[in-house]
Design an enzyme around this catalytic site. Sequence first.
Site: not given
Ligand SMILES: NC(=O)C1=CN([C@@H]2O[C@H](COP(=O)(O)OP(=O)(O)OC[C@H]3O[C@@H](n4cnc5c(N)ncnc54)[C@H](OP(=O)(O)O)[C@@H]3O)[C@@H](O)[C@H]2O)C=CC1
Ligand SMILES: CC(=O)C(=O)O
Ligand SMILES: [Mg+2]
Length: 627
Positions: A175, A228, A246, A318-319, A341-342, A483
């Site tokens: 993972y 993503r 997963k 997912e993603d 999941d996200d 991540n």
């Molecule tokens: N720990 C966990 O269980 C999980 C972790 N994650 C992690 O979270 C991260 C984001 O995932 P997700 O929400 O799906 O992604 P998205 O692409 O949906 O969202 C990313 C967000 O970050 C913003 N962003 C990007 N670059 C910057 C920056 N330099 N400064 C400020 N804001 C910024 C984007 O802005 P804008 O909208 O303006 O483009 C957007 O709002 C990934 O790395 C993923 O691995 C996700 C799910 C679960």
């Molecule tokens: C953990 C997870 O689902 C992610 O980083 O997208």
């Molecule tokens: Mg994910």
Amino acid sequence: MNLKTKMERTSKSFCHWQRKAFGCLIGRRERKISGVMESTLKEMRNGESVLDMTDERGVGGGVGDIYGEDRATEDQLLTPWSFTIASGHSLLRDPRYNKGLAFTEAERDAHYLRGLLPPVILSQEHQEKRLMHTLRQYQVPLHRYMAMMDLQERNERLFYKLLIDHVEELLPVVYTPVVGEACQKYGSIFRRPQGLYISLKEKGKIFEVLKNWPERSIQVIVVTDGERILGLGDLGCQGMGIPVGKLSLYTALGGVRPSVCLPVTIDVGTNNKHLLEDEFYIGLRQRRATGQEYAELLDEFMSAVKQNYGEKVLVQFEDFANHNAFELLKKYGTTHLVFNDDIQGTASVVLAGLVAALRLVGGALADHTFLFLGAGEAGTGIAELIALEVSKKTKAPVEEARKKIWLVDSKGLIVSSRKESIQHFKQPWAHEHEPIKELVDAVKAIKPSVLIGTSGVGKTFTKEVVEAMAALNEKPLILALSNPTSQSECTAEEAYTWTEGRAIFASGSPFDPVKYDGKVFIPGQANNAYIFPGFGLGIIMSGTIRVHDDLLLAASEALAGQVTEENYEKGLIYPPFSNIRKISAHIAANVAAKAYELGLATRLPRPQDLVKYAESCMYTPVYRQYR
Ligand SMILES: NC(=O)C1=CN([C@@H]2O[C@H](COP(=O)(O)OP(=O)(O)OC[C@H]3O[C@@H](n4cnc5c(N)ncnc54)[C@H](OP(=O)(O)O)[C@@H]3O)[C@@H](O)[C@H]2O)C=CC1
Ligand SMILES: CC(=O)C(=O)O
Ligand SMILES: [Mg+2]
């Protein structure tokens, strides 16, 4: 009687007899193989043997009924679906039954294995010891990943036994973070397909394509379109590592049987220039299809899933990139059993951590102020579930609860006066405030007690940002959720050092304990892996037909309830993964209980003790005796 009819009859009566004798084997082991009648008959003539799986319930608990083991009809057992009876060389090549050197003398005699194995007989524990020894010798993490994938393809039970027994050591291998690198290099390391690839080429044929998958009773699908992948961006078809990873956690952490899990990658192309030019790329070499073409493929997939597997198959998105993720969830949320999941799993796990953290930082959830860096799927998903929980607890409207939650995206703090249009999922968070560009200035202005990173961009919680949090709070709560490790907003060491050891810290990818000022700090791992396996088990075991926000809250509550005094004393807001099967059983039970309460559960009667029932449903990978 012609030969084909003869073979069908022989096969049919054999199926009938075998079903009688070994009910749990048949119906699950049916496989689609072209020319199956010939091969089945040939195997029978060659004295192929039958594996007796009758101890499945003994080691795996009461799984039979929830997995629909005996669902296959007589017709399904005939063409094009039939079953193979593994023995001899093919038994050793079948990962689901292979035990390698653990086959006993009696099994070697009974199943034509004499001479195909060296004389030694090892216990499963001994095999584990040997494998861990080998794995630990690999210095390159990706080599460990490849060794684990090879094991999964060779000996499924040993793979899961190893993963369960060494979960804290092996989770980072199968993972995050290593799966991220594996996806980036998936084309180069590709050996065998581990899931179903559905590309634009399969348009119009998806129903048939699903039938090519060797298992029929699918109950959980994890699907990605690879746009993503973690915080690594668009990895196209190579995102397959994520559904595979997963689903292996569904089994190892949640006890969902591997045969009911289906990893799927939808390949509509990629906009990743590097991959399009990579000679080893395994996906469609074209830019992503969008709009109607994309929507039609997804629609066909979702319909085919329902047609093939019925109403109760759980589809976990997912993603996906956020421009599709929210829409897909909304579109299919009322017609299918879907879960993102996200957006949802992450929200549930983070809410659990926050509720647990109240024991360390004090106050109620409603007393805290939250600031997010990143306003996409994870950020807005978490924000909404916090608001929902606060609203339920305080009886205030959810709009009121949202007022203490602020989000920063790539353009700065999201405020109502922003000139550019604000995406729909950000709109509830566009509060009145003057625009602020930099995160550190937002921290100083908003004065959050909780800082959450969901930006996918590493090193964005700078020293200045973390120090600003430390200046505002006695115990700043800092969650760097992005991540893999390279994208983490800050490291555990930075969080503890820059707050002089006062931070309560958790991250999406694991960090080692940190020694600071003579004290050891153990960072938590805030990852949706705590939630989705138990959540899925709860859905399956209760026959739940739709995902509802209250189920996410139930999962969250159960996870928070599993944090012990001992964990709190160590500053932890999540229980260790070493207890995950027990945790998953509690999550499953709470989710199922809520589903029954809401009238969403269809499996009746409701078991009295849902925790015990969840435990009894869990797959265990201990070898079975083949008589
Ligand atoms: N720990 C966990 O269980 C999980 C972790 N994650 C992690 O979270 C991260 C984001 O995932 P997700 O929400 O799906 O992604 P998205 O692409 O949906 O969202 C990313 C967000 O970050 C913003 N962003 C990007 N670059 C910057 C920056 N330099 N400064 C400020 N804001 C910024 C984007 O802005 P804008 O909208 O303006 O483009 C957007 O709002 C990934 O790395 C993923 O691995 C996700 C799910 C679960
Ligand atoms: C953990 C997870 O689902 C992610 O980083 O997208
Ligand atoms: Mg994910």
